[in-house]
Motif scaffolding. Structure first.
Motif, PDB file in Angstrom:
ATOM      1  N   GLY A  10       1.849   2.907  -8.051  1.00 12.09           N
ATOM      2  CA  GLY A  10       1.645   1.508  -8.375  1.00 12.09           C
ATOM      3  C   GLY A  10       0.222   1.026  -8.139  1.00 12.09           C
ATOM      4  N   MET A  11      -0.747   1.922  -8.229  1.00 14.72           N
ATOM      5  CA  MET A  11      -2.150   1.575  -7.985  1.00 14.72           C
ATOM      6  C   MET A  11      -2.893   1.449  -9.313  1.00 14.72           C
ATOM      7  SD  MET A  11      -2.197   1.543  -4.760  1.00 14.72           S
ATOM      8  CE  MET A  11      -3.378   2.126  -3.595  1.00 14.72           C
ATOM      9  N   ASP A  12      -3.855   0.520  -9.343  1.00 15.19           N
ATOM     10  CA  ASP A  12      -4.681   0.339 -10.536  1.00 15.19           C
ATOM     11  C   ASP A  12      -5.872   1.280 -10.553  1.00 15.19           C
ATOM     12  OD1 ASP A  12      -2.969  -1.692 -11.101  1.00 15.19           O
ATOM     13  OD2 ASP A  12      -4.408  -3.300 -10.825  1.00 15.19           O
ATOM     14  N   ARG A  13      -6.451   1.501  -9.400  1.00 18.31           N
ATOM     15  CA  ARG A  13      -7.668   2.307  -9.314  1.00 18.31           C
ATOM     16  C   ARG A  13      -7.371   3.656  -8.695  1.00 18.31           C
ATOM     17  NH1 ARG A  13     -11.215  -2.690  -7.454  1.00 18.31           N
ATOM     18  NH2 ARG A  13     -11.338  -3.631  -9.514  1.00 18.31           N
ATOM     19  N   CYS A  14      -8.118   4.643  -9.143  1.00 15.34           N
ATOM     20  CA  CYS A  14      -7.949   5.991  -8.630  1.00 15.34           C
ATOM     21  C   CYS A  14      -9.248   6.455  -7.994  1.00 15.34           C
ATOM     22  CB  CYS A  14      -7.563   6.939  -9.760  1.00 15.34           C
ATOM     23  SG  CYS A  14      -5.966   6.525 -10.462  1.00 15.34           S
ATOM     24  N   PRO A  15      -9.175   7.314  -6.994  1.00 15.97           N
ATOM     25  CA  PRO A  15     -10.382   7.756  -6.286  1.00 15.97           C
ATOM     26  C   PRO A  15     -11.263   8.665  -7.133  1.00 15.97           C
ATOM     27  CG  PRO A  15      -8.460   8.927  -5.473  1.00 15.97           C
ATOM     28  CD  PRO A  15      -7.955   7.901  -6.436  1.00 15.97           C
ATOM     29  N   ASN A  16     -12.575   8.549  -6.898  1.00 19.22           N
ATOM     30  CA  ASN A  16     -13.551   9.400  -7.573  1.00 19.22           C
ATOM     31  C   ASN A  16     -14.154  10.434  -6.633  1.00 19.22           C
ATOM     32  OD1 ASN A  16     -13.379   8.129 -10.102  1.00 19.22           O
ATOM     33  ND2 ASN A  16     -14.704   6.493  -9.389  1.00 19.22           N
ATOM     34  N   ASN A  17     -13.936  10.276  -5.335  1.00 24.04           N
ATOM     35  CA  ASN A  17     -14.453  11.241  -4.368  1.00 24.04           C
ATOM     36  C   ASN A  17     -13.537  11.239  -3.146  1.00 24.04           C
ATOM     37  OD1 ASN A  17     -15.329   9.161  -2.508  1.00 24.04           O
ATOM     38  ND2 ASN A  17     -17.077   8.835  -3.856  1.00 24.04           N
ATOM     39  N   ILE A  18     -13.827  12.116  -2.211  1.00 25.56           N
ATOM     40  CA  ILE A  18     -12.925  12.285  -1.059  1.00 25.56           C
ATOM     41  C   ILE A  18     -12.860  11.036  -0.180  1.00 25.56           C
ATOM     42  CG2 ILE A  18     -14.604  13.360   0.502  1.00 25.56           C
ATOM     43  CD1 ILE A  18     -12.171  15.283   1.223  1.00 25.56           C
ATOM     44  N   TRP A  19     -13.972  10.314  -0.056  1.00 22.68           N
ATOM     45  CA  TRP A  19     -13.968   9.118   0.792  1.00 22.68           C
ATOM     46  C   TRP A  19     -13.132   8.022   0.164  1.00 22.68           C
ATOM     47  CZ3 TRP A  19     -14.996  11.030   5.076  1.00 22.68           C
ATOM     48  CH2 TRP A  19     -15.952  12.020   5.204  1.00 22.68           C
ATOM     49  N   GLN A  20     -13.217   7.921  -1.160  1.00 23.50           N
ATOM     50  CA  GLN A  20     -12.369   6.948  -1.847  1.00 23.50           C
ATOM     51  C   GLN A  20     -10.909   7.347  -1.730  1.00 23.50           C
ATOM     52  OE1 GLN A  20     -13.709   6.500  -5.879  1.00 23.50           O
ATOM     53  NE2 GLN A  20     -15.559   5.389  -5.283  1.00 23.50           N
ATOM     54  N   TYR A  21     -10.635   8.638  -1.734  1.00 25.25           N
ATOM     55  CA  TYR A  21      -9.255   9.107  -1.565  1.00 25.25           C
ATOM     56  C   TYR A  21      -8.696   8.645  -0.225  1.00 25.25           C
ATOM     57  CZ  TYR A  21      -5.392  12.138  -0.292  1.00 25.25           C
ATOM     58  OH  TYR A  21      -4.187  12.595   0.170  1.00 25.25           O
ATOM     59  N   PHE A  22      -9.465   8.843   0.845  1.00 30.43           N
ATOM     60  CA  PHE A  22      -8.968   8.457   2.166  1.00 30.43           C
ATOM     61  C   PHE A  22      -8.816   6.943   2.288  1.00 30.43           C
ATOM     62  CE2 PHE A  22     -10.294  12.785   3.357  1.00 30.43           C
ATOM     63  CZ  PHE A  22      -9.103  13.198   3.935  1.00 30.43           C
ATOM     64  N   SER A  23      -9.714   6.166   1.685  1.00 31.81           N
ATOM     65  CA  SER A  23      -9.550   4.715   1.750  1.00 31.81           C
ATOM     66  C   SER A  23      -8.375   4.280   0.869  1.00 31.81           C
ATOM     67  CB  SER A  23     -10.840   4.002   1.369  1.00 31.81           C
ATOM     68  OG  SER A  23     -10.889   3.636   0.048  1.00 31.81           O
ATOM     69  N   TRP A  24      -8.149   4.986  -0.230  1.00 30.38           N
ATOM     70  CA  TRP A  24      -7.014   4.736  -1.118  1.00 30.38           C
ATOM     71  C   TRP A  24      -5.717   4.981  -0.366  1.00 30.38           C
ATOM     72  CZ3 TRP A  24      -4.243   8.501  -4.542  1.00 30.38           C
ATOM     73  CH2 TRP A  24      -3.660   7.908  -5.656  1.00 30.38           C
ATOM     74  N   CYS A  25      -5.648   6.101   0.336  1.00 31.41           N
ATOM     75  CA  CYS A  25      -4.456   6.420   1.129  1.00 31.41           C
ATOM     76  C   CYS A  25      -4.239   5.384   2.230  1.00 31.41           C
ATOM     77  CB  CYS A  25      -4.583   7.805   1.759  1.00 31.41           C
ATOM     78  SG  CYS A  25      -4.384   9.154   0.615  1.00 31.41           S
ATOM     79  N   TYR A  26      -5.327   4.991   2.876  1.00 32.54           N
ATOM     80  CA  TYR A  26      -5.197   4.028   3.970  1.00 32.54           C
ATOM     81  C   TYR A  26      -4.658   2.692   3.468  1.00 32.54           C
ATOM     82  CZ  TYR A  26      -6.057   1.299   8.100  1.00 32.54           C
ATOM     83  OH  TYR A  26      -5.893   0.479   9.182  1.00 32.54           O
ATOM     84  N   SER A  27      -5.081   2.286   2.261  1.00 32.40           N
ATOM     85  CA  SER A  27      -4.597   1.015   1.734  1.00 32.40           C
ATOM     86  C   SER A  27      -3.128   1.107   1.323  1.00 32.40           C
ATOM     87  CB  SER A  27      -5.445   0.542   0.558  1.00 32.40           C
ATOM     88  OG  SER A  27      -5.304   1.417  -0.534  1.00 32.40           O
ATOM     89  N   PHE A  28      -2.689   2.304   0.907  1.00 34.78           N
ATOM     90  CA  PHE A  28      -1.303   2.462   0.472  1.00 34.78           C
ATOM     91  C   PHE A  28      -0.377   2.879   1.613  1.00 34.78           C
ATOM     92  CE2 PHE A  28       2.207   4.784  -1.573  1.00 34.78           C
ATOM     93  CZ  PHE A  28       2.697   3.751  -2.342  1.00 34.78           C
ATOM     94  N   LEU A  29      -0.865   3.753   2.492  1.00 34.38           N
ATOM     95  CA  LEU A  29      -0.071   4.266   3.619  1.00 34.38           C
ATOM     96  C   LEU A  29      -0.854   4.098   4.919  1.00 34.38           C
ATOM     97  CD1 LEU A  29       0.957   7.624   1.927  1.00 34.38           C
ATOM     98  CD2 LEU A  29       2.471   5.686   2.310  1.00 34.38           C
ATOM     99  N   PRO A  30      -0.987   2.883   5.412  1.00 38.96           N
ATOM    100  CA  PRO A  30      -1.848   2.669   6.589  1.00 38.96           C
ATOM    101  C   PRO A  30      -1.388   3.391   7.847  1.00 38.96           C
ATOM    102  CG  PRO A  30      -0.614   0.674   6.053  1.00 38.96           C
ATOM    103  CD  PRO A  30      -0.360   1.657   4.958  1.00 38.96           C
ATOM    104  N   ASP A  31      -0.118   3.704   7.986  1.00 33.00           N
ATOM    105  CA  ASP A  31       0.373   4.371   9.189  1.00 33.00           C
ATOM    106  C   ASP A  31       0.554   5.874   9.009  1.00 33.00           C
ATOM    107  OD1 ASP A  31       0.475   1.942  10.537  1.00 33.00           O
ATOM    108  OD2 ASP A  31       2.509   1.527   9.815  1.00 33.00           O
TER     109      ASP A  31
END
Length: 115
Positions: A10-31
């Motif tokens: 259910g996300m609009d944006r997708c990560p372009n690098n590993i740091w964006q991936y981790f911030s993407w995960c944190y926003s979706f699965l913070p715990d």
């Protein structure tokens, strides 16, 4: 591939690098910080194996969702190596991803059938 995963989550944006991936995960699965690397490893491994199968065995990739099902298999397998709540959480995550992939396949098939 990342777009497929993003749509299922259910996300609009997708990560372009590993740091964006981790911030993407944190926003979706913070715990779920301890599972971020499992998700990344399983997706990268599944993409590589599907790419190899397509390249070297000349087998067509029917759908990007096939890669997601391989990801679910890896996550379920790796969950079996864990114990307690972590194992249950990973198994639930794999099941959720599998259900979402099935639902998205149905939606895509319905949209494709109307054209």
């Amino acid at each position: 591939m990342w777009r497929t995963v993003g749509c299922m989550l259910g996300m609009d944006r997708c990560p372009n690098n590993i740091w964006q991936y981790f911030s993407w995960c944190y926003s979706f699965l913070p715990d779920g910080e301890k599972f971020y690397t499992f998700g990344l490893a399983s997706l990268c491994w599944a993409m590589r194996n599907c790419c190899n199968r397509t390249t070297f065995e000349l087998k067509k990739l029917g759908s990007p969702f096939n890669v997601i099902y391989v990801v679910c298999g890896y996550i379920t397998y790796w969950a079996g190596l864990m114990m307690g709540e972590d194992r249950e959480a990973m198994e639930r995550g794999a099941k959720m991803l599998r259900i979402n992939a099935s639902n998205m396949m149905c939606i895509c098939a319905a949209l494709g059938g109307n054209n």
